[in-house]
Structure formats: C-alpha cells, structure tokens
Design a protein around this motif. Structure first.
Motif, PDB file in Angstrom:
ATOM      1  N   THR A   1      -6.159  31.686  -9.637  1.00  0.00           N
ATOM      2  CA  THR A   1      -5.289  33.257  -9.264  1.00  0.00           C
ATOM      3  C   THR A   1      -4.524  33.411  -8.083  1.00  0.00           C
ATOM      4  OG1 THR A   1      -8.294  33.957  -8.121  1.00  0.00           O
ATOM      5  CG2 THR A   1      -7.804  34.236 -10.537  1.00  0.00           C
ATOM      6  N   ASP A   2      -4.453  32.058  -6.833  1.00  0.00           N
ATOM      7  CA  ASP A   2      -4.052  32.473  -6.119  1.00  0.00           C
ATOM      8  C   ASP A   2      -2.478  31.999  -6.744  1.00  0.00           C
ATOM      9  OD1 ASP A   2      -6.698  32.984  -4.491  1.00  0.00           O
ATOM     10  OD2 ASP A   2      -6.697  30.356  -3.681  1.00  0.00           O
ATOM     11  N   VAL A   3      -1.788  32.842  -5.133  1.00  0.00           N
ATOM     12  CA  VAL A   3      -0.653  32.280  -5.266  1.00  0.00           C
ATOM     13  C   VAL A   3      -0.159  31.191  -4.133  1.00  0.00           C
ATOM     14  CG1 VAL A   3       1.722  34.044  -4.469  1.00  0.00           C
ATOM     15  CG2 VAL A   3      -0.330  34.998  -5.659  1.00  0.00           C
ATOM     16  N   PRO A   4       0.659  30.240  -4.277  1.00  0.00           N
ATOM     17  CA  PRO A   4       1.411  29.611  -2.982  1.00  0.00           C
ATOM     18  C   PRO A   4       1.475  30.592  -1.735  1.00  0.00           C
ATOM     19  CG  PRO A   4       1.695  28.949  -4.975  1.00  0.00           C
ATOM     20  CD  PRO A   4       1.646  30.384  -5.523  1.00  0.00           C
ATOM     21  N   PRO A   5       1.041  29.609  -1.049  1.00  0.00           N
ATOM     22  CA  PRO A   5       1.109  30.427   0.358  1.00  0.00           C
ATOM     23  C   PRO A   5       3.127  31.145   0.389  1.00  0.00           C
ATOM     24  CG  PRO A   5       0.130  28.366   1.481  1.00  0.00           C
ATOM     25  CD  PRO A   5       0.236  28.815  -0.177  1.00  0.00           C
ATOM     26  N   ASP A   6       3.865  30.886   0.831  1.00  0.00           N
ATOM     27  CA  ASP A   6       5.110  30.346   0.615  1.00  0.00           C
ATOM     28  C   ASP A   6       5.762  31.132  -0.367  1.00  0.00           C
ATOM     29  OD1 ASP A   6       4.795  28.205  -2.078  1.00  0.00           O
ATOM     30  OD2 ASP A   6       7.101  28.300  -1.939  1.00  0.00           O
TER      31      ASP A   6
ATOM     32  N   LEU B   1       0.814  -0.957   0.068  1.00  0.00           N
ATOM     33  CA  LEU B   1       0.156   0.025  -0.050  1.00  0.00           C
ATOM     34  C   LEU B   1       0.635   1.260  -0.288  1.00  0.00           C
ATOM     35  CD1 LEU B   1      -2.256  -1.529   2.498  1.00  0.00           C
ATOM     36  CD2 LEU B   1      -3.010  -0.818   0.233  1.00  0.00           C
ATOM     37  N   GLY B   2       0.638   1.777  -0.777  1.00  0.00           N
ATOM     38  CA  GLY B   2       1.477   3.239  -1.098  1.00  0.00           C
ATOM     39  C   GLY B   2       0.766   4.286  -0.010  1.00  0.00           C
ATOM     40  N   LEU B   3       1.829   5.245   0.400  1.00  0.00           N
ATOM     41  CA  LEU B   3       1.302   6.667   1.428  1.00  0.00           C
ATOM     42  C   LEU B   3       1.611   7.515   0.760  1.00  0.00           C
ATOM     43  CD1 LEU B   3       3.372   5.446   4.992  1.00  0.00           C
ATOM     44  CD2 LEU B   3       0.214   5.558   3.996  1.00  0.00           C
ATOM     45  N   ILE B   4       0.357   8.989   0.431  1.00  0.00           N
ATOM     46  CA  ILE B   4       0.518   9.762  -0.349  1.00  0.00           C
ATOM     47  C   ILE B   4       0.320  11.208   0.688  1.00  0.00           C
ATOM     48  CG2 ILE B   4      -1.327   9.270  -1.290  1.00  0.00           C
ATOM     49  CD1 ILE B   4      -0.224  11.141  -3.533  1.00  0.00           C
ATOM     50  N   PRO B   5       1.019  11.088   1.785  1.00  0.00           N
ATOM     51  CA  PRO B   5       1.267  12.603   2.563  1.00  0.00           C
ATOM     52  C   PRO B   5       1.372  13.282   2.590  1.00  0.00           C
ATOM     53  CG  PRO B   5       3.124  11.577   2.964  1.00  0.00           C
ATOM     54  CD  PRO B   5       2.751  10.912   1.744  1.00  0.00           C
ATOM     55  N   GLU B   6       0.497  14.470   2.939  1.00  0.00           N
ATOM     56  CA  GLU B   6       0.430  16.011   1.905  1.00  0.00           C
ATOM     57  C   GLU B   6       1.165  16.809   3.825  1.00  0.00           C
ATOM     58  OE1 GLU B   6      -1.964  19.877   1.253  1.00  0.00           O
ATOM     59  OE2 GLU B   6      -3.465  18.296   1.259  1.00  0.00           O
TER      60      GLU B   6
ATOM     61  N   LEU C   1       7.706  13.745  -5.624  1.00  0.00           N
ATOM     62  CA  LEU C   1       7.052  14.863  -4.878  1.00  0.00           C
ATOM     63  C   LEU C   1       6.044  15.193  -5.769  1.00  0.00           C
ATOM     64  CD1 LEU C   1       9.757  14.494  -3.822  1.00  0.00           C
ATOM     65  CD2 LEU C   1       9.933  16.462  -3.087  1.00  0.00           C
ATOM     66  N   MET C   2       4.775  15.920  -5.333  1.00  0.00           N
ATOM     67  CA  MET C   2       3.929  16.126  -6.211  1.00  0.00           C
ATOM     68  C   MET C   2       3.470  17.948  -5.032  1.00  0.00           C
ATOM     69  SD  MET C   2      -0.292  15.693  -5.959  1.00  0.00           S
ATOM     70  CE  MET C   2      -0.247  13.463  -5.977  1.00  0.00           C
ATOM     71  N   LEU C   3       3.369  18.273  -6.578  1.00  0.00           N
ATOM     72  CA  LEU C   3       2.876  20.185  -6.230  1.00  0.00           C
ATOM     73  C   LEU C   3       1.403  20.041  -6.744  1.00  0.00           C
ATOM     74  CD1 LEU C   3       3.506  23.173  -5.260  1.00  0.00           C
ATOM     75  CD2 LEU C   3       3.523  23.311  -8.091  1.00  0.00           C
ATOM     76  N   LEU C   4       0.794  19.867  -5.485  1.00  0.00           N
ATOM     77  CA  LEU C   4      -0.507  20.667  -5.203  1.00  0.00           C
ATOM     78  C   LEU C   4      -1.163  22.129  -5.942  1.00  0.00           C
ATOM     79  CD1 LEU C   4      -0.986  19.353  -2.102  1.00  0.00           C
ATOM     80  CD2 LEU C   4      -2.420  17.677  -4.278  1.00  0.00           C
ATOM     81  N   LEU C   5      -1.880  22.122  -6.966  1.00  0.00           N
ATOM     82  CA  LEU C   5      -2.235  22.951  -7.579  1.00  0.00           C
ATOM     83  C   LEU C   5      -3.467  23.796  -7.115  1.00  0.00           C
ATOM     84  CD1 LEU C   5      -1.564  22.680 -11.365  1.00  0.00           C
ATOM     85  CD2 LEU C   5       0.151  23.557  -9.655  1.00  0.00           C
ATOM     86  N   GLY C   6      -4.127  25.249  -6.309  1.00  0.00           N
ATOM     87  CA  GLY C   6      -4.590  25.815  -6.145  1.00  0.00           C
ATOM     88  C   GLY C   6      -5.546  25.966  -6.548  1.00  0.00           C
TER      89      GLY C   6
ATOM     90  N   PRO D   1       5.815   2.319  -1.548  1.00  0.00           N
ATOM     91  CA  PRO D   1       5.331   3.651  -2.529  1.00  0.00           C
ATOM     92  C   PRO D   1       5.075   4.890  -1.865  1.00  0.00           C
ATOM     93  CG  PRO D   1       4.125   1.388  -3.535  1.00  0.00           C
ATOM     94  CD  PRO D   1       5.008   1.387  -2.253  1.00  0.00           C
ATOM     95  N   LEU D   2       6.186   5.669  -1.892  1.00  0.00           N
ATOM     96  CA  LEU D   2       5.631   6.783  -1.155  1.00  0.00           C
ATOM     97  C   LEU D   2       5.659   8.124  -2.294  1.00  0.00           C
ATOM     98  CD1 LEU D   2       5.450   8.635   1.791  1.00  0.00           C
ATOM     99  CD2 LEU D   2       7.837   8.952   0.987  1.00  0.00           C
ATOM    100  N   GLU D   3       4.550   9.313  -2.125  1.00  0.00           N
ATOM    101  CA  GLU D   3       4.440  10.127  -3.201  1.00  0.00           C
ATOM    102  C   GLU D   3       3.863  11.668  -1.638  1.00  0.00           C
ATOM    103  OE1 GLU D   3       2.696   9.967  -6.404  1.00  0.00           O
ATOM    104  OE2 GLU D   3       1.525  12.041  -6.133  1.00  0.00           O
ATOM    105  N   VAL D   4       5.119  13.166  -2.303  1.00  0.00           N
ATOM    106  CA  VAL D   4       5.052  13.621  -0.721  1.00  0.00           C
ATOM    107  C   VAL D   4       4.354  15.074  -1.818  1.00  0.00           C
ATOM    108  CG1 VAL D   4       6.014  15.246   0.578  1.00  0.00           C
ATOM    109  CG2 VAL D   4       6.829  13.042   0.093  1.00  0.00           C
ATOM    110  N   GLN D   5       2.855  15.753  -1.430  1.00  0.00           N
ATOM    111  CA  GLN D   5       2.810  16.829  -1.153  1.00  0.00           C
ATOM    112  C   GLN D   5       2.276  18.204  -0.606  1.00  0.00           C
ATOM    113  OE1 GLN D   5      -2.123  15.186  -2.378  1.00  0.00           O
ATOM    114  NE2 GLN D   5      -1.599  14.105  -0.370  1.00  0.00           N
ATOM    115  N   SER D   6       2.257  18.652  -1.495  1.00  0.00           N
ATOM    116  CA  SER D   6       2.487  20.446  -1.060  1.00  0.00           C
ATOM    117  C   SER D   6       2.227  21.425  -1.502  1.00  0.00           C
ATOM    118  CB  SER D   6       3.443  20.810  -0.754  1.00  0.00           C
ATOM    119  OG  SER D   6       3.868  22.045   0.451  1.00  0.00           O
ATOM    120  N   PHE D   7       0.940  22.022  -1.043  1.00  0.00           N
ATOM    121  CA  PHE D   7       0.915  23.051  -2.170  1.00  0.00           C
ATOM    122  C   PHE D   7       1.783  24.267  -1.836  1.00  0.00           C
ATOM    123  CE2 PHE D   7      -3.812  21.637  -1.777  1.00  0.00           C
ATOM    124  CZ  PHE D   7      -4.280  21.787  -2.241  1.00  0.00           C
TER     125      PHE D   7
END
Length: 370
Positions: free
Chosen positions: A243-248, A171-176, A235-240, A208-214
């Motif tokens: 018109t929003d800017v990524p928080p960082d 089982l894969g893990l896909i933590p955010e 690694l996954m870049l989540l897309l909001g 299997p591991l996939e790391v997410q962040s906005f």
C-alpha cells in the motif's frame, strides 16, 4: 526450444525457456548455477550490522554477495548504515557532547526521532562505536558493542577486495542507495557520489555488482552509467509494503503503489529500468495474524514472465521471524536453524533466484542441499 534445469545459470537469451513449467527470467546473467546468498548488512545475526566484523563473518560463512546500505554524512561522505538515523546502531545516545543534536525528522514519509548522519561530519561519526540493533533478541551480539566503528563505503570496498584476494574467491557487492529523495532535498547527490566511488575502484569496476533502491527514479537515471562502469552490473527495485508509494513518486504526487508495481503490468514497466525485483518474504507467501503461512502468491512466476530476477528479503534464524509452522518449542528469541533452512528451501522451491539473510551460514546450508 532449449530447456534448462530449474537451477541452471540464467542467461539473457533464455527469455523463452521454461523450467518445470515456470518461465525463467531474461535479466542479466546470474554468476552462479545456484540461488545467490546475500549477506544482509553482513552477518547481522552474528555481529552488529554494517561493521567490518559483520562483513568478515558473512564472507567466512560463504555469502555470495555482501550488502552495504549507503547514507550521507554532513560533509558529503557515503557511509555504511541501514538508515540515516543512528540512534539504534551506535552509542550516540550515550555521548553527552552530541545530546543537543537529537531531533525529530520526517524521512521517506515517516517521522523518526534520533540522531541523523547528515548532522555529523565523518570525523565526528568515526568517534562513535557500533552496537547491536536488536539487543533484546540477539543478546549474544551485545558482547561486541563498542568494538567497531562505522565504515565508509570506500573502506568497505577495500575490505571486500582484500578478502577476495586473500581467499581467492570473487565476492559480489549489493549496495543499497538509501533515502535518495530525502538526501537530494538536503542538497546532496548520492547517485553522483556512488558513481564516482564505484568508478574509482578496480574491484567495483570488475566484481559482480547489484545496485538496490526503493525508489524508481534514481535507478532509471543511473542505470546506463552503472553499466558503463561495470558491464555485468544489475539494478534491483526493492519493493516495500503493497500500500506504500515509492518515496520519489510520493514526492511528485504520483499515487502508484508498490502493490501496483507487483502486478503483471507493473512488473513489465519495472523491467524497462531494472533487472531484478526485491520483494519481502511475505510478498511471496503472506502470513496470517498469528504468523502462519497462507497460500503463496504468483509474484515469482509473474516476475520471471516479465524477464525479472527475484531476490527476496529477509531470512532470519530466530523463531520470532519464522512462519508459525516452522517454529520449534524454544523461546521466540531462540535460533532455530532447521526451521530457517526449511523456510529458505520453501522459497527456493518457488523458483527464487536469491535471498537476503542475516545468517549466511544457514543460507549456504539451504542452497548447498539443492
């Protein structure tokens, strides 16, 4: 030039491969010849989200990856909640001993009122009980209110590892990693804790591991370290919202929007630090004011051309969430399994590599029909 069927395994060497006229991605290899089913907060259409029961249901229903969203406690423990505000997902509002901790905070540019995990120790949070977030929509889930506590990330890892060993299925893990800039401003370092945690567990070093962040910066900072711990990690870049800017970036005064990152040039820049993008379903097929599907965008094709996989969010089984063309004559709150399968199949026909779903059993049906 070697050719692949549209659903063949993606490998890093297939940057020049074309499938049905659509260029495939050259990101890290997929673990399966079919699109991946990601359990969104577990099987959150069937059990209260981010509980071990929700994760267990997702595993039983055939999910390929299980998603824990990760936030910080006051004493620096990483727990599984969709956001730091726990007003909607726990019974904290009914706990008089915590009434004075209700407050208003601005997080990732948005103001919210409620109770926040960074105001509670883990021991205090363990006294709370989880409840259904969408109680009016998923009334059937409210029968589980009060049954389950809030799991830590480490408890979640151990649980998935045990299920994997019991079932004989990886089982894969896909933590955010949630609210990174916000937590850093409070003096926490969620990325450092995340790295220590996945390094400490055999399962997260090998599964299997996939790391997410906005956010863009944390993915860039930890990418090499994540892969050093787990060489198959992505690694996954989540897309909001476009018109929003990524928080960082917003915190630095950068005006680059998620929409900018969805252009062909933006996608090429994302590929320098990410293997995958995570757009919303409406970034693939926009909807009109009545919820009807409009013309599809070229985002999947453009992402594949940039060498990125596409894992979109979130497929949900109720009429309320489906495009108008697929709703049936039942109430908006009613489950519509054929409509949900049809929706997923439409995205898969666009070349989608994986998708988040609140109901992995339905996602499994859609994928297994291919």
């Amino acid at each position: 030039m070697q050719h692949f069927s549209r659903r063949s395994v993606l490998v890093a060497s297939c940057a020049a491969a074309f499938c049905g006229g659509v260029r495939r991605a050259d990101a890290a290899p997929s673990i399966a010849p079919r699109p991946l089913v990601f359990a969104h907060r577990g099987a959150s259409a069937q059990r209260p989200e981010h509980t071990l029961a929700s994760y267990a249901k997702a595993i039983a229903d055939g999910a390929d990856f299980i998603e824990p969203d990760l936030v910080m406690t006051k004493d620096g423990v990483m727990i599984c909640r969709h956001e730091t505000n726990i007003a909607e997902t726990t019974d904290v509002a009914q706990r008089p001993e915590f009434a004075s901790r209700k407050r208003t905070a601005t997080i990732d540019g948005r103001t919210a009122t409620g109770w926040f995990t960074t105001d509670f120790t883990l021991a205090e949070l363990k006294t709370l009980r989880a409840k259904e977030r969408l109680a009016s929509l998923r009334v059937h889930n409210t029968r589980y209110d009060g049954h389950f506590d809030i799991p830590t990330f480490e408890e979640m890892i151990d649980f998935v590892a045990a299920e994997s060993a019991t079932r004989g299925r990886i089982l894969g893990l896909i933590p955010e990693i949630k609210h990174s800039t916000h937590f850093h401003a409070l003096g926490f370092d969620p990325e450092a804790l995340f790295l220590r945690t996945i390094a400490a567990h055999e399962y997260t070093r090998t599964a299997p591991l996939e790391v997410q962040s906005f956010e863009t910066g944390n993915l860039q900072r930890i990418g090499a370290d994540v892969r050093a711990i787990n060489p198959q990690a992505r690694l996954m870049l989540l897309l909001g919202e476009r018109t929003d800017v990524p928080p960082d970036l917003a915190a630095k005064g950068d005006k680059t929007t998620f929409g900018d990152l969805m252009t062909p040039a933006g996608l090429k820049s994302v590929r320098r630090y990410a293997d995958v993008i995570g757009p919303s379903l409406t970034d693939l097929i926009p909807r009109d004011a009545q919820g009807g599907w409009l013309e599809p965008t070229s985002l999947v094709t453009d992402a594949h051309a940039a060498g990125l996989l596409v894992h979109a969010y979130t497929c949900r089984p109720e009429n309320y969430f489906l495009p108008r063309q697929l709703r049936n004559g039942d109430a908006l709150t009613a489950r519509n399994v054929p409509g949900s399968v049809a929706e997923i199949r439409r995205y898969l026909d666009m070349g989608l590599d994986g998708f988040f779903t609140d109901d992995p059993a339905i996602g499994r049906i859609a994928v297994d029909q291919i």
